[in-house]
Design an enzyme around this catalytic site. Structure first.
Site, mmCIF file in Angstrom:
data_model
loop_
_atom_site.group_PDB
_atom_site.id
_atom_site.type_symbol
_atom_site.label_atom_id
_atom_site.label_comp_id
_atom_site.label_asym_id
_atom_site.label_seq_id
_atom_site.Cartn_x
_atom_site.Cartn_y
_atom_site.Cartn_z
ATOM 1 N N LEU A 40 0.814 -1.223 0.000
ATOM 2 C CA LEU A 40 0.000 0.000 0.000
ATOM 3 C C LEU A 40 0.846 1.270 0.000
ATOM 4 C CD1 LEU A 40 -2.762 -1.073 2.559
ATOM 5 C CD2 LEU A 40 -2.709 -1.399 0.080
ATOM 6 N N HIS A 44 -3.599 4.255 -2.212
ATOM 7 C CA HIS A 44 -4.525 3.320 -1.540
ATOM 8 C C HIS A 44 -5.087 3.955 -0.264
ATOM 9 C CE1 HIS A 44 -1.653 0.267 -3.453
ATOM 10 N NE2 HIS A 44 -2.805 -0.079 -3.975
ATOM 11 N N LYS A 156 -7.116 5.912 -11.079
ATOM 12 C CA LYS A 156 -5.805 5.491 -11.590
ATOM 13 C C LYS A 156 -5.977 4.342 -12.596
ATOM 14 C CE LYS A 156 -1.392 3.930 -11.339
ATOM 15 N NZ LYS A 156 -1.579 2.608 -11.887
#
Ligand code: AMP
Length: 286
Positions: A40, A44, A156
């Site tokens: 992460l 995130h 994204k």
């Protein structure tokens, strides 16, 4: 981030999570789900923070999903670091991590897939056959296991967000899909777990992706709406920096269909390219 992060629960079993989610829903708690493959980063965590703000319970799933990787792709080397990820999620206020092993998610071979028959063979789908069927199938499973009211995905992965919204609508999943802006490094490079595959030099050169897309956007704002000209500008910027463009297309923002010659409505640049052996994707609305 919270200073005194609460203790986060790590659940491995789909059945255990499904039972717990049913219980929480019976207690009228809203559940936010953030599906990830782990390793992460701030991108995130921005999704986790959105979920924590808007739900009673936030579940972060961390699962490197074998079904969405092709045979020659990076499934084996994809970074896995559950403890560090758990710490970041706890600091962001999440409640539960769902981290099944592949054998928990796929105890038998998968015979039932969810597919988007329109979009699965264009852009990333053309480069990664079977990828979106793998993504949609695992997201459908995660929805049925975690029973979220809200699920959070990044722009994204623009094409992914599009097919997930469509699946949710087409199959009447009772889940609200929330899309979140792309978090970028200072250089403009979109944050990605795969950025760490690159050398320092490749990573610096990869900022040309954003520079190229911004250049195309500027040209469009100046009245140039020829797809060929905008694509040429993007290719040039990336290839001058040593990257290799796999595809760079302009798509209609609403249905993701390719714009062939002239941009007439809201559009988005979608691209994939390589810096060294690392495949990166990005997008920019224009
Ligand atoms: P991944 O772990 O790469 O499968 O990503 C999990 C989720 O995080 C997906 O919904 C991604 O679109 C989202 N995500 C990945 N990178 C970013 C970023 N830089 N900014 C915002 N969201 C992101």
């Amino acid at each position: 981030m919270r200073k005194n992060a609460k203790k986060i629960k790590i659940i491995r079993s789909p059945l255990v999570l499904q039972r717990l989610s049913k219980k929480m829903l019976a207690q009228k708690k809203s559940i936010g789900l953030v599906p990830t493959m782990g390793a992460l980063h701030k991108g995130h965590i921005s999704l986790v923070e959105m979920s924590v703000k808007n739900n009673n319970i936030t579940i972060v799933s961390i699962f490197v999903n074998p079904v969405q990787f092709g045979a020659n792709e990076d499934f084996a080397k994809y970074p896995r670091r559950l403890q560090a990820d758990a710490k970041l999620c706890a600091e962001a206020g999440a409640d539960i991590i769902f981290a099944p092993a592949p054998k928990d998610m796929y105890p038998m071979s998968l015979q039932t897939y969810v597919r988007n028959v329109e979009i699965e063979n264009i852009y990333c789908g053309a480069c990664r056959p079977g990828h979106f069927a793998g993504v949609l199938s695992v997201v459908a499973k995660l929805f049925n296991i975690a029973l979220p009211s809200n699920a959070y995905f990044g722009e994204k992965d623009f094409q992914q967000l599009h097919v997930i919204r469509k699946m949710t609508c087409d199959l009447n999943f009772p889940v609200r899909i929330i899309g979140a802006k792309t978090i970028r490094e200072k250089s403009g490079l979109a944050m990605s777990s795969r950025n760490e595959y690159m050398s320092k030099e490749e990573r610096a050169a990869a900022s040309s992706i954003y520079v190229g897309m911004l250049e195309a956007k500027k040209m469009y704002r100046r009245g140039i709406n020829s797809v060929a000209k905008l694509k040429k500008a993007i290719f040039e910027k990336i290839e001058q920096a040593g990257g290799k463009v796999q595809y760079a297309e302009i798509a209609n923002k609403d249905n993701l269909m390719p714009v062939k010659t002239k941009i007439l409505k809201d559009a988005v640049i979608l691209l994939a390219c390589y810096f060294g052996k690392t495949r990166l994707i990005d997008h920019l609305e224009i």
